[in-house]
Design an enzyme around this catalytic site. Structure first.
Site, PDB file in Angstrom:
ATOM      1  N   LYS A 231     -14.246   3.765   6.618  1.00  0.00           N
ATOM      2  CA  LYS A 231     -14.345   4.778   5.594  1.00  0.00           C
ATOM      3  C   LYS A 231     -15.827   4.858   5.712  1.00  0.00           C
ATOM      4  CE  LYS A 231     -13.706   4.552   1.752  1.00  0.00           C
ATOM      5  NZ  LYS A 231     -14.838   4.744   0.322  1.00  0.00           N
TER       6      LYS A 231
ATOM      7  N   HIS B 124       0.998  -1.250   0.371  1.00  0.00           N
ATOM      8  CA  HIS B 124       0.134  -0.195   0.115  1.00  0.00           C
ATOM      9  C   HIS B 124       0.491   1.182   0.098  1.00  0.00           C
ATOM     10  CE1 HIS B 124      -4.558  -1.575   0.488  1.00  0.00           C
ATOM     11  NE2 HIS B 124      -3.176  -2.670   1.440  1.00  0.00           N
TER      12      HIS B 124
END
Length: 941
Positions: A605, A209
């Site tokens: 999120k 990532h």
């Protein structure tokens, strides 16, 4: 150095201890002006003297580098530093609440800290962009040096703790693993504790990532400075002068080096991250961890008897194999990365085997070889006279050495793929090692058998020939589309490029398994698993990719549940999975072991941090009950990030807060971005991290821990439900506000973050990113942290606590419930890295006062409740070293944040008026501040 001495005394002590005088001429080798200025800045900081002195050392050296570069730059650096320090005096976080601001979000009050803040803004705004970039690099460099100071202090403290441990104690308090094993013995008895130990496994999965904002060239300089700092206390005279000269050389290069990489790395280049960590720490440190446990538990016989510590550390990797939303990870790239890992690993083992072998100079007359060893030697001679020719001369007198040297030569042949002499599997090599070990032990050379040979055995058991176990990942939608394409056009028809790539991926897995072993590539993770059919799709595609059934690779297909609705319905999907024949077959082959992955990022999120935390905990409890019902040996994989908004925080505390039955002595977690370097970059810190996580993984099975987690979860279920409902409602109210997404892009450096060359992965998944739903969680979290708001970690909690209105209940839950305690502590850490005045300036970049007020009001409300729950006057007050270290950093981070918000304001407000050259300059300034803020906060995403 006493902490209650005056600044003048400290300065005198510092001068005495950190300057060198030429014996012949009396010439000073350390500049006193720089020294005095550095100590003056740091003299009243309430942190340990050793840490403060290292910070002062680096500040002094950097000031000298800046003076040599340009005295005017040093003047700006000093003035800005003093302004931001004055702006942070007292409690500016509380002061900013309700403080009037101007149109740019700057404080309008006349308090000393507000005036200093405006002075800092005015200074930065007046700088030409090129000078601002130099100042940004200077502050960024200082953060890297501050990180080294803290790391050095932590290592020194660990060593001091070790020195104070008596070898007569029942446990080594500096080794968490021995403490955990001792507690297990006390609670469940020796036999059960030993059984649990034998099942222990810690499986970190290193991912690609794009959260490591530090450039590799910068990383190399940091490591060299770290070595110089570690050597410094043992030096004097000319050696100390040379140490300082070398430090100045590296710091000068650090300041002059762009923190931004020239290009994004390829997946093959990203693999170097793991190889660097492997070489610098893992290969040698992991067996030391095993040895430390054995030494304490076995006592005087350690190293003369078979070990009791299993090889429990088994790293994995997504680098070069995670293709979810990353078109750069292809089947070809996966093959190349696998080859890179294996070649490096086997070469490393060959070198180690050769070194161990050369030291086995044990004469046959005194260390008689076993028949088994002589048979192995005969087999080696039959295999290749070329390999045994060199060893033949010593085979009669030192047979163990001869055999080991031939084994090393066979490893060399494995690297070059010499079919005649290569090892086919790591297990074959491991068995040869055990032959040598048994022969040595039988001949009485037990220290050789269970010393160096055992260390090599541990390394093979830990890393095999693969180094890391690659895990492949792809989005469920990609599989569905590929199958639809094949059904329409046939397997040999005109298929879409993505379909061909999907099929090639399974062929690559098959090739890797044949070449390097099944362990290297058997896991396949499905992102956004929403039904059992998504699992069936993978097995079907794997079969379609091969003409012959025997070529189909062995696959452990792992469902990934990451959105709130998926977490809530995960057990239904798992129940349906059991009806898939391929799943049942794999369960039979694996001893009914099944891996299931839970995603912390997307759930946070989509639903907010409070709801996500509680939903994940609930999902784990329900999955555990389902696994027990079906006699499944459950392995839960935790998809956590480095930031609190992505499930980050201390891993050992997270393990101990897991529901009963969810760990089962096996903890698997993703390690991402800056977390990899922070946890595994230094051998001493890597050792402590692995021991603490392994200890927590063992201890989670202790009856006392299981009872606490179960009872407290039940006791505070009603409170949790209330917090969940209110926080979720508040969070969705923000996200569902009209035009929230473009406003978010405006008030944070979201767009600019996507331009950073810090990973091969795009910021969007590539499946049509048109809204916040399609944005990856990493830039969502990263952008809020850059704006000094950290919204992803806490939004909604303040409102939930206010609605509950029961401080006593919340404080009691904080004391008694491990999950809630860890959750609140992580949020307090996140709040400590926010800045209310800086946040107002970012929020002022947008034209939505309603959204800005929502965010800021919730920020202050959450801050107030968290501090009251914990009992702190300011964030992290009870964490003496950590809390003060964060407070030391914040003013310096502010300088970079002010430079970033200035550049963003120029770009946002004058988009049409600015020339392309001016836009490029401001964009470069933004990107350089991004890396600096990341270094300062030690938290990118």
């Amino acid at each position: 150095m006493a902490e209650n001495t005056s600044a003048e005394q400290r300065l005198g002590d510092f001068i005495t201890g950190d300057m060198v005088t030429d014996v012949m001429s009396g010439t000073r080798r350390i500049d006193l002006t720089d020294l005095a200025a550095a100590v003056e800045v740091l003299s009243d900081i309430d942190i340990p003297a050793e840490l403060r002195d290292n910070l002062a050392l680096f500040l002094r050296l950097e000031r000298r580098v800046l003076r040599e570069y340009d005295a005017k730059v040093l003047d700006v650096f000093d003035e800005l530093m003093m302004n931001v320090i004055r702006a942070n005096a007292g409690d500016p976080g509380a002061e900013a609440d309700g403080e009037a601001v101007d149109a740019q979000g700057m404080p309008a009050s006349d308090t000393p800290s507000a005036c200093a803040f405006r002075d800092a803004v005015a200074l930065i705004d007046a700088l030409p962009v090129d000078q601002a970039q130099v100042i940004v690099r200077a502050f960024t460099a200082f953060f890297h040096l501050a990180n080294l100071s803290e790391e050095n202090y932590r290592v020194a403290q660990l060593r001091e703790r070790e020195r104070n441990v008596s070898t007569e104690d029942a446990v080594d308090p500096a080794n968490a693993l021995t403490v955990a094993f001792h507690q297990l013995n006390e609670e469940v008895g020796g036999a059960k504790a030993t059984e649990l130990l034998s099942r222990l496994e810690f499986h970190p999965v290193f991912t690609a990532h794009p959260t490591e904002a530090r450039r590799k060239a910068v990383e190399g300089k940091i490591r060299r400075i770290a070595r110089l700092l570690e050597e410094r206390p043992y030096m004097g005279g000319s050696d100390l002068v040379e140490n300082e000269r070398h430090m100045l050389q590296e710091i000068d290069a650090l300041v002059r080096t762009s923190p931004i990489a020239l290009k994004k790395p390829t997946p093959v280049e990203e693999a170097d991250t793991i190889i660097d960590i492997f070489d610098s720490t893992l290969f040698d440190t992991i067996p030391v961890i095993y040895r430390r446990f054995d030494d304490w538990v076995l006592g005087e016989v350690a190293g003369t008897v078979p070990p009791v510590c299993p090889a429990f550390f088994h790293p994995g990797s997504w680098i070069g194999s995670d293709r979810d939303g990353n078109p750069n990870v292809t089947a070809k790239a996966s093959r190349q990365v696998a080859a890179k890992y294996a070649t490096h690993m086997i070469s490393k083992l060959a070198d180690k085997c050769r070194r161990v072998g050369r030291n086995l100079t044990l004469e046959a007359a005194y260390t008689q070889p076993s028949d088994e060893l002589l048979n192995l030697w005969s087999h080696q001679v039959e295999m290749s006279e070329v390999l045994t020719e060199r060893a033949r001369e010593i085979s009669n007198s030192e047979p163990h050495r001869a055999v080991m040297l031939v084994m090393a030569a066979r490893l060399d042949a494995t690297v070059t793929r010499n079919a005649d002499t290569m090892y086919r599997t790591a297990e074959e090599f491991l068995e040869n090692l055990r032959v040598v070990q048994r022969s040595l032990a039988a001949a009485g050379a037990r220290r050789a058998a269970y010393g160096p040979v055992q260390t090599l055995i541990w390394q093979v058991e830990t890393f095999g020939f693969h180094m890391v176990e690659m895990e492949f990942r792809q989005h469920s939608v990609v599989h569905s589309r590929a199958l639809a394409d094949i059904r329409e056009h046939g397997i040999h028809g005109e298929l879409a490029p993505m379909t061909r790539e999907v099929l090639d991926t399974f062929r690559a897995i098959g090739s890797i398994q044949k070449r390097y072993g099944q362990k290297m590539a058997r896991r396949y993770i499905i992102s956004f698993t929403k039904s059992a059919s998504h699992v069936a799709d993978v097995y079907e595609l794997a079969n379609l990719a091969f003409a012959h059934a025997e070529d189909v690779p062995t696959l452990d297909v792992i469902p990934l549940f990451e959105q709130l609705e998926d977490l809530e319905g995960c057990v239904d999907v798992l129940e349906e999975m059991l009806a898939i024949p391929a799943v049942q077959n794999r369960l039979a082959e694996s001893g009914r072991r099944m891996e299931i992955m839970l995603g912390y990022s997307d759930s946070s999120k989509d639903a907010g941090p409070t709801t996500a935390t509680l939903a994940l905990h609930s999902a784990e409890e329900r999955i555990v009950a389902w696994a027990e019902k079906h006699n499944i040996d459950l392995v839960l994989m935790h998809g956590r990030g480095g930031a609190v908004g992505r499930g980050g925080g201390p891993a050992n505390r997270a393990v101990l807060a897991q529901p009963a039955g969810s760990v089962n002595c096996f903890f698997k977690v993703t390690e991402q971005g800056e977390v990899i370097f922070a946890r595994y970059g230094n051998p001493a810190l890597a050792q402590r991290h692995v021991e603490s996580v392994a200890a927590a993984t063992l201890l989670n099975s202790a009856p006392s821990v299981e009872r606490t987690n179960t009872e407290m979860t039940a006791r505070y279920a009603e409170m949790a439900a209330s917090l969940n409902e209110a926080s979720h409602e508040r969070y969705l109210d923000l996200l569902n506000t009209e035009e929230f997404t473009p406003w978010f892009s405006c008030v944070t450096p979201l767009t600019e973050v996507g331009l950073l060359p810090i990973g091969s992965r795009p910021a969007k998944r590539g499946l049509g990113a048109k809204s916040l739903d399609d944005l990856r969680t990493i830039p969502w979290v990263f952008s809020w942290s850059q704006a000094r708001i950290n919204l992803a970690a806490w939004y909604g909690l303040g409102t939930a606590c206010e609605k509950l209105g029961d401080l006593d209940l919340l404080q009691r839950a904080y004391r008694e419930w491990p999950l809630f305690n860890t959750f609140i502590d992580n949020i307090e850490m996140s709040i400590a890295k926010t800045d209310n005045r800086i946040a107002k300036m970012y929020l002022a970049l947008g034209d939505r006062a309603d959204l800005a007020d929502k965010v800021f009001d919730e920020m202050m409300l959450t801050r107030s409740w968290v501090l009251r729950i914990v009992g702190d006057a300011w964030p992290l007050e009870h964490r003496r070293v950590l809390g003060q270290a964060v407070r030391v950093r914040n003013p310096f981070v502010d300088a970079l944040s002010l430079a970033q918000v200035r550049a963003l304001r120029e770009v946002r407000a004058n988009q049409d008026e600015l020339s392309e050259e001016a836009k490029a300059e401001f964009m470069s300034l933004v990107l350089e501040t991004v890396t600096g803020v990341s270094a300062g906060l030690q938290n990118t995403g």
